[in-house]
Write an enzyme that holds these catalytic residues in place. Sequence first.
Site, short mmCIF file in Angstrom:
data_model
loop_
_atom_site.label_atom_id
_atom_site.label_comp_id
_atom_site.label_asym_id
_atom_site.label_seq_id
_atom_site.Cartn_x
_atom_site.Cartn_y
_atom_site.Cartn_z
N ASP A 8 -5.00 -4.40 -18.09
CA ASP A 8 -4.08 -3.23 -18.36
C ASP A 8 -4.23 -2.48 -19.59
O ASP A 8 -3.21 -2.10 -20.41
CB ASP A 8 -2.75 -3.32 -18.36
CG ASP A 8 -2.35 -4.18 -16.61
OD1 ASP A 8 -3.05 -3.79 -15.84
OD2 ASP A 8 -1.58 -5.03 -16.62
N LEU A 45 -10.88 -7.11 -12.55
CA LEU A 45 -12.24 -7.00 -12.26
C LEU A 45 -13.05 -7.44 -13.53
O LEU A 45 -12.63 -7.37 -14.61
CB LEU A 45 -12.38 -5.36 -12.07
CG LEU A 45 -11.42 -4.53 -11.20
CD1 LEU A 45 -12.19 -3.09 -11.28
CD2 LEU A 45 -11.54 -5.08 -9.99
N HIS A 70 0.00 1.13 -13.33
CA HIS A 70 1.03 -0.17 -13.62
C HIS A 70 2.56 0.29 -13.89
O HIS A 70 2.88 1.04 -14.43
CB HIS A 70 0.25 -0.63 -15.24
CG HIS A 70 0.96 -1.95 -15.52
ND1 HIS A 70 0.73 -3.36 -15.00
CD2 HIS A 70 2.12 -2.09 -16.43
CE1 HIS A 70 1.74 -4.01 -15.44
NE2 HIS A 70 2.42 -3.62 -16.34
N GLY A 84 0.97 -1.29 -0.03
CA GLY A 84 -0.08 -0.09 -0.04
C GLY A 84 0.85 1.19 0.13
O GLY A 84 0.39 2.24 0.72
N ASN A 116 1.67 2.92 -2.55
CA ASN A 116 0.64 4.03 -3.21
C ASN A 116 -0.58 4.88 -2.53
O ASN A 116 -1.07 5.78 -2.95
CB ASN A 116 0.32 3.46 -4.86
CG ASN A 116 1.36 3.27 -5.53
OD1 ASN A 116 1.68 4.21 -6.26
ND2 ASN A 116 1.78 2.14 -5.99
#
Length: 204
Positions: A147, A95, A111, A13, A15
């Site tokens: 992505d 997702l 990414h 975590g 970011n």
Amino acid sequence: MLKRIAVLASGKGSNLQAIIDAVENGAIQNAVVALVVSDRRNAYALERARQKDILTACFNPRLFISREDYDRELVAYLEEQQIDLVVLAGFMRLLTPYFVLAFQNRILNIHPSLLPAFPGMNGVADALAWGVKVTGCTVHFVDAGLDTGPIILQEALPVARDDTAETLHQRIHALEHRLYPLAVNLWVNDKLKIQGRRCLVDEE
Ligand code: GRF
């Protein structure tokens, strides 16, 4: 009205922390990190959220019969929490179209490569193994592919002769921590326009 952000994270975590810090120091304006969700109970991202009194939730994949079932529950929870923007920060799940549709153009991901090169789980190691001289990171909208959504921001960085995947990822992380809050701030303040595959940034 403050935009309500949910950050989804599976790992350490960093970011997430950059985004929390950016909200605190005003680099992200008009938003609040309202919720942090993980698929892993022990993710350090959850601890970071608790330290800031941010609501946390864990959705354990083992308790759901399918990926769509998982996403339906998660979307229902995000809607209940009146989330405007979903920020993926090292969330290690793809997702489903159901989720992507429910939050269309309201899901961001970061990414660790210059997309469309080296998508997937091992972007840093794949780039290094390919022998590229330049790599970087990409913030993009999430669609149902891996992505593949429209690119919001990218930044490049040279690969050093003696880089390992670890040293390279460390330098990419430093870029990410600067780029992700910038992109979130642009979204929150309505500065992004999607035209087909292209995302145009409104610069004043
Ligand atoms: C980042 O390198 C990001 O690009 C990738 O997963 C990593 C998450 O790192 N999607 P952290 O958990 O934010 O430290």
